[in-house]
Design an enzyme around this catalytic site. Sequence first.
Site, PDB file in Angstrom:
ATOM      1  N   HIS A   1      -0.103  -5.272  12.855  1.00 51.41           N
ATOM      2  CA  HIS A   1      -1.362  -4.886  11.985  1.00 51.41           C
ATOM      3  C   HIS A   1      -2.326  -4.244  11.921  1.00 51.41           C
ATOM      4  O   HIS A   1      -3.396  -4.435  12.426  1.00 51.41           O
ATOM      5  CB  HIS A   1      -1.115  -6.668  10.728  1.00 51.41           C
ATOM      6  CG  HIS A   1      -2.002  -6.447   9.455  1.00 51.41           C
ATOM      7  ND1 HIS A   1      -2.052  -5.786   8.743  1.00 51.41           N
ATOM      8  CD2 HIS A   1      -3.607  -6.909   9.077  1.00 51.41           C
ATOM      9  CE1 HIS A   1      -2.453  -6.008   7.674  1.00 51.41           C
ATOM     10  NE2 HIS A   1      -3.534  -6.243   7.913  1.00 51.41           N
TER      11      HIS A   1
ATOM     12  N   ARG B   1       1.136  -0.921  -0.356  1.00 50.23           N
ATOM     13  CA  ARG B   1       0.181  -0.175  -0.417  1.00 50.23           C
ATOM     14  C   ARG B   1       1.265   1.157  -0.254  1.00 50.23           C
ATOM     15  O   ARG B   1       0.782   2.421  -0.739  1.00 50.23           O
ATOM     16  CB  ARG B   1      -0.830   0.159   1.305  1.00 50.23           C
ATOM     17  CG  ARG B   1      -1.971  -0.792   1.298  1.00 50.23           C
ATOM     18  CD  ARG B   1      -3.342  -0.826   2.103  1.00 50.23           C
ATOM     19  NE  ARG B   1      -4.006  -1.661   1.795  1.00 50.23           N
ATOM     20  CZ  ARG B   1      -4.988  -2.862   2.715  1.00 50.23           C
ATOM     21  NH1 ARG B   1      -4.035  -3.121   3.921  1.00 50.23           N
ATOM     22  NH2 ARG B   1      -5.796  -3.443   2.730  1.00 50.23           N
TER      23      ARG B   1
END
Length: 307
Positions: free
Chosen positions: A175, A151
């Site tokens: 995460h 990303r």
Amino acid sequence: MQRKVTVIGAGNVGATVAQRLAEKQLADVVMIDIVEGLPQGKALDLQEAAPIEKHDARLTGTNDYKASEGSDVIIVTAGIPRKPGMGRGDLLTTNAKIVKGIMEQTAPLSPDAVLILVTNPLDAMCHVALQTSKFPRNRVVGMAGILDAARFRSFIATELNVSVENTHAFVLGGHGRTMVPLPRYSTVAGIPITELMPQDRIEALVERTRWGGVEIVDLLKNNSAYYAPASAAVEMADSILKDRKKILPCTAYLQGEYNIHDLFIGVPVKLGKDGVEEIIEVTLTEEERTALKKSADAVRSLVESLD
Ligand code: APR
């Protein structure tokens, strides 16, 4: 094809993982789901695409774990995904039960497999998998950092109008919102982005990366991301199946590395046929160390709430 990968959960992430594994001819694929007909239908559909996609991977869909016997890699994507307004932590209890049940059924049938966890909340699900499977720590690894880094890389490439292939990004930590993207180790053609962008733009891209999952959930409404998560899991499987020894940001069980003990967290690792073959330790600045500790504390409290 001789290698065998079992994908558990034939939903959005699982089916996309199966598709990419087959189309890259990495292995034969067994898809398992609790819903009758779902893995069978998706596997058959993917198999019927093979003549056009020109691959010889065999895809099998089933509700019976017996078909997973002797897998080289098991990728766990089963669970419930997030809806708008939910954090990954909201999935904790439900997905922990699902992952535990899956491990009890698969681990004895494939005692030498490498387990790749995708189900969220990722770091906590890795703990459940390690505890239930009783596999050594090198053969339980979570997919998060490659996705977060991808990303970040895609935002860097768009910002600078350069090829994504020139970009590298480095992300540590859990995460979730406490992830730790490291701009000074994130580069374009080897040049740190700190030399290519003003600080405020770097901070904006870091923040967008941190909230990357939420951005997709808010758009999709009833699902979380699956194309990029599937690509990331397949990159890990590729490095393991072909023993490529790629250095990739993955969720690994730390026992003293980075001064973190008995906790799964995202760090750079070497991935090969034995799974996590090495944990790479880099020197962190005081600020980065503090951010990693904060991220580790958040993961630890989630894991403790599970216990
Ligand atoms: N055993 C096998 N399959 C199961 C089980 C179980 N006990 N429980 C649920 N499943 C299956 C569901 O039937 C469904 O097909 O898991 C699948 C999940 O698919 P989706 O709902 O489409 O969710 P997906 O977007 O694939 O996300 C799965 O990955 O990225 C993470 O946060 C995400 O935890 C979520 C997981």
